[in-house]
Enzyme design. Sequence first.
Site, mmCIF file in Angstrom:
data_model
loop_
_atom_site.group_PDB
_atom_site.id
_atom_site.type_symbol
_atom_site.label_atom_id
_atom_site.label_comp_id
_atom_site.label_asym_id
_atom_site.label_seq_id
_atom_site.Cartn_x
_atom_site.Cartn_y
_atom_site.Cartn_z
ATOM 1 N N GLY A 31 -30.316 109.873 68.299
ATOM 2 C CA GLY A 31 -31.525 109.310 68.922
ATOM 3 C C GLY A 31 -30.898 108.394 70.234
ATOM 4 N N ALA A 32 -31.712 107.380 70.589
ATOM 5 C CA ALA A 32 -31.553 106.929 71.772
ATOM 6 C C ALA A 32 -31.523 107.746 72.912
ATOM 7 C CB ALA A 32 -30.349 105.863 71.931
ATOM 8 N N HIS A 37 -30.206 115.121 75.970
ATOM 9 C CA HIS A 37 -30.895 115.399 74.767
ATOM 10 C C HIS A 37 -32.116 116.348 75.089
ATOM 11 C CE1 HIS A 37 -28.884 111.615 73.302
ATOM 12 N NE2 HIS A 37 -28.534 112.502 72.374
ATOM 13 N N GLN A 148 -22.083 120.464 75.212
ATOM 14 C CA GLN A 148 -20.631 120.583 75.352
ATOM 15 C C GLN A 148 -20.008 119.289 75.719
ATOM 16 O OE1 GLN A 148 -19.894 124.284 78.350
ATOM 17 N NE2 GLN A 148 -18.354 122.787 78.929
ATOM 18 N N LYS A 149 -20.792 118.478 75.774
ATOM 19 C CA LYS A 149 -20.101 117.157 76.113
ATOM 20 C C LYS A 149 -19.137 116.823 75.045
ATOM 21 C CE LYS A 149 -20.808 112.746 75.643
ATOM 22 N NZ LYS A 149 -21.259 111.704 75.136
ATOM 23 N N ASP A 150 -19.761 117.205 73.773
ATOM 24 C CA ASP A 150 -18.858 116.916 72.566
ATOM 25 C C ASP A 150 -18.198 118.136 72.295
ATOM 26 O OD1 ASP A 150 -19.618 114.104 71.662
ATOM 27 O OD2 ASP A 150 -21.649 115.102 72.397
ATOM 28 N N SER A 185 -24.996 109.633 78.112
ATOM 29 C CA SER A 185 -24.601 109.191 76.625
ATOM 30 C C SER A 185 -25.438 108.129 76.066
ATOM 31 C CB SER A 185 -23.153 108.736 76.548
ATOM 32 O OG SER A 185 -22.914 108.135 75.383
ATOM 33 N N ARG A 187 -24.548 105.799 74.684
ATOM 34 C CA ARG A 187 -23.809 104.648 74.525
ATOM 35 C C ARG A 187 -23.614 104.019 75.904
ATOM 36 N NH1 ARG A 187 -20.759 107.842 70.658
ATOM 37 N NH2 ARG A 187 -20.202 106.375 68.699
HETATM 38 P P1 AMP Z 1 -25.647 112.529 70.040
HETATM 39 O O1 AMP Z 1 -27.228 112.015 69.946
HETATM 40 O O2 AMP Z 1 -24.933 111.789 71.076
HETATM 41 O O3 AMP Z 1 -25.057 112.825 68.536
HETATM 42 O O4 AMP Z 1 -26.184 113.830 70.688
HETATM 43 C C1 AMP Z 1 -26.950 114.972 70.035
HETATM 44 C C2 AMP Z 1 -26.454 116.306 70.698
HETATM 45 O O5 AMP Z 1 -26.706 116.092 72.454
HETATM 46 C C3 AMP Z 1 -25.167 116.696 71.081
HETATM 47 O O6 AMP Z 1 -24.826 118.107 70.492
HETATM 48 C C4 AMP Z 1 -24.468 116.266 71.818
HETATM 49 O O7 AMP Z 1 -23.434 117.080 72.527
HETATM 50 C C5 AMP Z 1 -25.518 116.447 73.099
HETATM 51 N N1 AMP Z 1 -25.426 115.586 74.114
HETATM 52 C C6 AMP Z 1 -25.279 114.398 74.238
HETATM 53 N N2 AMP Z 1 -24.889 113.861 75.470
HETATM 54 C C7 AMP Z 1 -25.137 115.189 76.295
HETATM 55 C C8 AMP Z 1 -25.056 115.301 77.662
HETATM 56 N N3 AMP Z 1 -24.982 114.351 78.506
HETATM 57 N N4 AMP Z 1 -25.485 116.592 78.072
HETATM 58 C C9 AMP Z 1 -25.538 117.633 77.176
HETATM 59 N N5 AMP Z 1 -25.704 117.425 76.002
HETATM 60 C C10 AMP Z 1 -25.336 116.200 75.219
#
Ligand code: AMP
Length: 281
Positions: A31-32, A37, A148-150, A185, A187
Amino acid sequence: MQILQSAPALQAQTEAWRQQGLRIGLVPTMGALHEGHLQLVRTAAAENDVVVASIFVNPTQFNNAEDFRLYPRLPEADAELLGPAGCTALFMPGVEQMYPTPAKLRFDFGALEHVMEGAFRPGHFNGVATVVSKLFHLARPHRAYFGQKDLQQVTIVRQMVADLSFDLEVVAFPTVREADGLAMSSRNRRLTPADRTRAPRLYQALELAAEQLRAGQSAAAARQAAIDYLAQEPAIQLEYLEVADAQTLQPAPTQPVAEQSLAICLAASLGDVRLIDNVVV
Ligand code: AMP
């Protein structure tokens, strides 16, 4: 867009879609939501008949209680963004839905998790693998989308899919960035205005190392150049910066190897906000 809050409701819906022969795309998130996303959701909508996005701030993947407490939570705003992006159903479970009893199974990905995020956040990938496998069982997607960020996360999810024969395709989506290069992000919202102006330096450091690698410099030299560049900004506390094989995530050999794709990966804190980023060359 439907909002589903219980695991049985999600299972019933995805089972009904499967019976109708519909292809299901899954986008797991915490979320956020930001544009990164939403691009995952739009891609999933273009490649599948229906899209499930999940929002769950997964307690088992946080090794720092304060980070978990401060993680941004914006469910109403998120729900408004998802429909227009092409999301069919939003799965927003409570902790009791995902963990009716505390999970006892432990994942061990060997060398893949002994580096970088795995080394600096003990237990993190066990929590990720636990929650992602639960989501795969509940949503039974044909395709699941990860950023791919993660990079280490998507690598570990691919390994898990192979090891446990999950019948789905993992799609890795390129990192979406702000105009100044900062990787989007959730964050980032917690950065002070001053730290927000400093944060693009993380991507600049990765690009500096990438240029050196493209020019034939050794991994060690490229790594050191990026570390030196970051050290010029004392507000950035570097946790790690590694040049690794992009598939195995193990440290790159000291001398360049033809055709090897390398990932430059870093984690750093600005104030109490910890950010990660990477570039693949
Ligand atoms: P998170 O909410 O941070 O756990 O991210 C959820 C999904 O979105 C994960 O697969 C992340 O790798 C992807 N994600 C987060 N930030 C980005 C970004 N800047 N670009 C592409 N995918 C992202």
